[in-house]
Design a protein around this motif. Structure first.
Motif, PDB file in Angstrom:
ATOM      1  N   ALA A   2      55.475 -29.739 -28.905  1.00  0.00           N
ATOM      2  CA  ALA A   2      56.865 -29.816 -29.324  1.00  0.00           C
ATOM      3  C   ALA A   2      57.671 -28.775 -28.591  1.00  0.00           C
ATOM      4  O   ALA A   2      57.221 -27.673 -28.373  1.00  0.00           O
ATOM      5  CB  ALA A   2      56.969 -29.577 -30.818  1.00  0.00           C
ATOM      6  N   MET A   3      58.821 -29.175 -28.170  1.00  0.00           N
ATOM      7  CA  MET A   3      59.745 -28.247 -27.527  1.00  0.00           C
ATOM      8  C   MET A   3      60.463 -27.528 -28.630  1.00  0.00           C
ATOM      9  O   MET A   3      61.071 -28.130 -29.482  1.00  0.00           O
ATOM     10  CB  MET A   3      60.732 -29.056 -26.682  1.00  0.00           C
ATOM     11  N   HIS A 438      60.896 -30.279 -19.272  1.00  0.00           N
ATOM     12  CA  HIS A 438      59.801 -29.612 -19.984  1.00  0.00           C
ATOM     13  C   HIS A 438      58.859 -30.648 -20.599  1.00  0.00           C
ATOM     14  O   HIS A 438      57.653 -30.596 -20.407  1.00  0.00           O
ATOM     15  CB  HIS A 438      60.403 -28.693 -21.064  1.00  0.00           C
ATOM     16  N   GLU A 439      59.446 -31.598 -21.318  1.00  0.00           N
ATOM     17  CA  GLU A 439      58.636 -32.582 -22.037  1.00  0.00           C
ATOM     18  C   GLU A 439      58.102 -33.675 -21.121  1.00  0.00           C
ATOM     19  O   GLU A 439      56.941 -34.031 -21.175  1.00  0.00           O
ATOM     20  CB  GLU A 439      59.446 -33.232 -23.166  1.00  0.00           C
ATOM     21  N   HIS A 443      54.765 -30.586 -19.331  1.00  0.00           N
ATOM     22  CA  HIS A 443      53.494 -30.641 -20.058  1.00  0.00           C
ATOM     23  C   HIS A 443      52.499 -31.589 -19.391  1.00  0.00           C
ATOM     24  O   HIS A 443      51.294 -31.379 -19.448  1.00  0.00           O
ATOM     25  CB  HIS A 443      53.704 -31.079 -21.511  1.00  0.00           C
ATOM     26  N   GLU A 466      53.324 -23.545 -23.235  1.00  0.00           N
ATOM     27  CA  GLU A 466      54.789 -23.645 -23.302  1.00  0.00           C
ATOM     28  C   GLU A 466      55.429 -22.984 -22.089  1.00  0.00           C
ATOM     29  O   GLU A 466      56.420 -23.473 -21.551  1.00  0.00           O
ATOM     30  CB  GLU A 466      55.314 -23.032 -24.601  1.00  0.00           C
TER      31      GLU A 466
END
Ligand code: ZN
Length: 664
Positions: A2-3, A438-439, A443, A466
Motif C-alpha cells: 500500500a502506498m 510507485h504502485e 513495486h 517502500e
C-alpha cells in the motif's frame, strides 16, 4: 503493498469553497473527511448491486482488525460504547476527554495509535471512569473484569506498543498485537524457517503464516490458529462469505470465478487456495468493479508474516486511467533503463495492470485511514509470473486535497515563492504521478538474485521495499521520457514533487511523531531514509539546504538535476540489497538514515504545525448504500448517500456489523 499516507502539502487556495464541508470531525491529531463517489449513479444496476454486496462484506470484517491489533480491543471498544450510549451526562471535561478517547479508538481500530503504534494516554481520570463502570456496566454487559480493563487503559507500561521494531529487543513478545501468544521471536522464526525449508525449491512458495495466529497448546506445542470458516474469526468470516456469495451471483462470469475462489479460501484457510485466488484476481483486468477483501498487508506484524484484514470496494475511473495505461504500455522501457545492476532488471515485465479507481467502500485496515494507492498481490512469485494490479485512488486524494485547501501549510513551510508557485500549479499532478509510478512500476520492478528467497531483510523489509518503489517513482518523474509520452507538460511537475518529498521526508512528516520518539512506521522511515541520504551525499554540492530564517528552518532543494542522479544512485544500492538479501547493509542504511530524530528540529516542526491547527492524520467516513426494491422485492436501484457524522457511523457499525465474541 500500500502506498502510504498522502503528503499533506496540497497548496490550494481557499477560493474554491464547497457548499458542504469536507472535514466532518476533528479531534486530537486527526481530521475525518468525507469522500464522494462520482460516477456511481452511471453504473449499471448489476454493478451497483455488486458494489452494495461487496460493501456489506467490507463492513463485516471490522471486528477482525480490532482483535488482530490487540487481544482486548473489542472488550475496550464495547465497554466504552456502552458507557457512551447510556451516559445521561454529555458534557464536562471528563466526558469530553472520554469521548475523544473513544473517537481515537474507533479511528485506530484499537487502543494503539494507527500510525505510531503507541498506546493512547487517556485524558480522563481513572476515578471518573470507575464511576461510569459502576453506573453502566453490569453482569450482563461486562466484557472483562473492571480492574484489568482499567489497567489496560490507564497503565502506560502495560501493552505500551502494538508493534515494537526496536533493534535488539524481542519484537514478538514486546509487541501488543494479537498475532502471537505465548511464543517468543526465536520460536516464531524457527517455526517458520522450518516450514520455509520444507517448501524449498517450490517455484510457487507459500506465504506461510499469513492467515493465522501462532500460539502454544496446553502441552507447549506451537501451532497455528487459522482464520477461516470454522476457525478463528469464523463468526465474522461467515458473514463476509454470505455477502461474497450474494456478490458472486450478480458478478460477470470472470469475476464470479474470482469471488468463488476467494470463498473457497475463506472456507479452507489453505494458503495454496489463497494463491490460486490471487492469480485469478490479478488476471481479471477487465471487470469495471473490483474488490480487495482478505488478509492482505503485513505491516502490523514485526516479523512481516501475519496480515491484517482489509477491504476496498472500487470501480474504474475511465478518464484518469489514461495516465496509468500510458505507463503500463511503456513498462518495459522503464525497466530496461532503470539505474540498477542489469542483472537485477526483469528481462520481461509481465502483466502490469494499472488503473485509477474510485473507492466505493473502505473496510478493515483501510478504514477510517486509508492508503491512496494499492499494488497487489504481495507474493513475489505471483508478481513475477502473473504480474500485479496497481491502483491509484482518485476520489480519496481529491478529498484530501479539498480538505487541505487554504490551511496555510505552504506559506509556513515553503520558503521560496517560486517553489510555492510550482507546488500550486503542479503539486496534485506530481503527487498523482508519484503514486502511479510507485504502485504501477516501482513495486513491480526488479528481480531477486538466484538463491535469494525474499525474506532475508526481516524487520527492515517493508521500509526497504517502500524506498525502492519511491526511488523508482522519483527517478522517473524527472525523466524527459515522461514529457515525450505525454504524462507531464514540463519537468516542473517533477521538481515540485522533489521539493515536496524532501521537505516532507526531512522535516514536515516529523509533526506526526511525538516528542522524544523516533521514526517507526515503514513509509515514514522510507521517506526519511531517502531525504537524509540525499542530503548527506549532496552536501558538498549544496543539493539540499537547510536555510535558517527568522528562527525557522526551511528545507530547500537547490539542484533538482543532481538530486535526480542521487535518487538513481540510491536506487542502485537499494535494489542490490533487496536482490541479494543483504540484511547487514539494509540494517545499516535504515538505522543510519531513517530512524533517529534531532529533538530540537523536531520540536520546531511540531510547534509550527500546531500553530497552523493542521491535524497531521486524516481518515474518512464511508458513504451509505441502500437497495431500492419494487413491489415484488426485486432490486431496481441502489441509492447512495453521504452521512457526515463520524460518531454515528461508528456506533452504527458497532451495532450492525459486530459479529465476533469479545475474546477470540
Ligand atoms: Zn508501496
Amino acid at each position: 503493498m500500500a502506498m502510504g499516507v498522502i503528503a499533506l502539502t496540497s497548496c490550494g487556495t481557499a477560493a474554491e469553497q464547497t457548499e458542504q464541508p469536507w472535514i466532518v470531525d476533528r479531534f486530537d491529531d486527526i481530521k475525518v473527511i468525507r469522500y464522494e463517489v462520482p460516477g456511481f449513479e452511471n453504473l449499471s444496476l448489476e454493478e451497483k448491486e455488486l458494489i452494495y454486496y461487496l460493501g456489506e462484506a467490507a463492513k463485516c470484517g471490522r471486528d477482525i482488525l480490532f482483535d488482530q491489533n490487540f487481544k482486548y480491543n473489542l472488550a475496550v471498544r464495547r465497554t466504552l460504547e456502552t458507557i457512551y450510549t447510556a451516559s445521561d451526562v454529555r458534557e464536562g471535561e471528563e466526558f469530553l476527554a472520554f469521548e475523544k478517547y473513544l473517537k481515537k479508538v474507533w479511528f485506530a481500530n484499537g487502543i494503539h495509535h494507527h500510525y505510531s503504534n503507541d498506546k493512547f494516554t487517556p485524558e480522563f481520570s481513572e476515578a471518573w471512569f470507575r464511576e461510569q463502570l459502576a453506573k453502566y456496566i453490569n453482569e450482563e454487559n461486562r466484557q472483562i473484569e473492571d480492574d484489568f480493563l482499567c489497567q489496560i487503559i490507564f497503565d502506560p507500561a502495560l501493552y505500551a506498543s502494538r508493534l515494537n521494531q526496536t533493534a535488539g529487543v524481542d519484537v514478538v513478545t514486546s509487541s501488543a498485537n494479537n498475532y502471537y501468544e505465548g511464543v517468543n521471536q526465536e520460536e516464531v522464526e524457527a517455526f517458520y524457517a522450518k516450514m520455509v525449508a520444507e517448501d524449498a525449491g517450490n517455484p510457487e512458495p507459500i506465504s506461510y503464516g499469513l492467515n493465522s495466529k501462532l500460539m502454544k497448546d496446553e502441552n507447549g506445542v506451537i501451532y497455528e490458529k487459522v482464520w477461516k470458516v470454522g476457525g478463528m474469526y469464523t463468526e465474522a468470516i461467515e458473514q463476509i462469505v454470505y455477502w461474497l456469495e450474494k456478490a458472486a451471483a450478480v458478478a460477470n462470469p470472470t469475476q464470479r470465478e474470482v469471488l468463488e475462489a476467494l470463498i473457497k479460501y475463506y472456507h479452507s484457510g489453505d494458503l495454496k487456495d489463497f494463491d490460486d485466488y490471487s492469480v485469478l484476481w490479478v488476471k481479471d483486468t477487465e471487470s469495471n468493479v473490483d474488490v480487495v477483501n482478505g488478509f492482505i498487508e503485513n505491516y502490523g506484524d514485526p516479523l512481516g508474516r501475519k496480515s491484517s484484514w482489509e477491504s476496498v470496494v472500487n470501480f474504474r475511473d475511465e478518464e484518469a486511467c489514461r495516465r496509468t495505461e500510458i505507463m503500463a504500455a511503456n513498462a518495459q522501457w522503464f525497466e530496461d533503463n532503470a539505474p540498477i545492476n542489469p542483472a537485477y532488471r526483469k528481462s520481461e515485465v509481465k502483466g502490469i495492470s494499472a488503473k485509477v479507481i474510485t473507492v466505493a467502500m473502505l473496510g478493515g485496515d483501510c478504514f477510517p485511514a486509508t492508503a491512496i494507492g494499492i499494488n497487489l498481490p504481495n507474493a513475489d512469485w505471483i508478481r513475477k509470473e502473473h504480474g500485479s494490479k496497481s491502483v491509484t485512488i482518485d476520489n480519496i486524494t481529491y478529498a484530501y486535497d479539498k480538505a487541505a485547501q487554504g490551511n496555510g501549510f505552504a506559506e509556513e513551510f515553503i520558503l521560496r515563492e517560486e517553489d510555492r508557485e510550482r507546488a500550486k500549479k503542479y503539486g496534485k499532478l506530481g503527487d498523482d504521478l508519484h503514486t502511479d509510478l510507485h504502485e504501477c512500476l516501482g513495486h513491480g520492478s526488479g528481480q531477486l538474485a538466484p538463491g535469494t528467497k525474499g525474506d532475508e531483510l526481516r524487520t527492515y523489509s517493508s521500509t526497504l521495499e517502500e524506498a525502492r518503489a519511491d526511488l523508482f517513482a522519483l527517478y522517473y518523474l524527472g525523466d524527459e521520457k515522461l514529457i515525450e509520452i505525454g504524462l507531464i507538460p514540463t519537468l516542473d511537475v517533477a521538481w515540485s514533487q522533489y521539493s515536496d518529498y524532501i521537505m516532507n521526508g526531512m522535516q514536515t512528516q516529523l509533526s506526526r511523531i511525538e516528542p522524544g520518539k523516533n521514526v517507526e512506521e515503514s513509509h515514514m522511515r522510507n521517506r526519511k531514509l531517502i531525504a537524509e541520504w540525499c542530503y548527506e551525499k549532496g552536501k558538498d554540492e549544496n543539493v539540499i539546504e537547510i536555510v535558517k530564517q527568522n528562527g525557522k528552518s526551511y528545507v530547500v532543494v537547490n539542484d533538482f538535476v543532481r538530486l535526480r542522479e542521487l535518487f538513481g544512485e540510491l536506487l542502485y544500492e537499494v535494489q542490490r540489497i533487496k536482490s541479494e538479501g543483504d540484511y547487514e547493509a539494509c540494517k545499516k542504511l535504515v538505522e543510519d538514515y531513517a530512524v533517529q530524530v534531532d529533538p530540537e528540529f523536531h520540536a520546531e516542526v511540531i510547534a509550527r504545525n500546531k500553530a497552523l491547527n493542521i491535524e497531521p492524520y486524516g481518515g474518512f467516513v464511508n458513504p451509505e448504500y441502500e437497495l431500492v426494491l419494487d413491489a415484488e422485492g426485486k432490486v431496481v436501484d441502489v441509492k447512495i448517500s453521504y452521512p457526515a457524522n463520524y460518531v454515528e457511523q461508528h456506533l452504527k457499525y458497532g451495532k450492525e456489523y459486530s459479529f465476533l465474541p469479545t475474546l477470540n
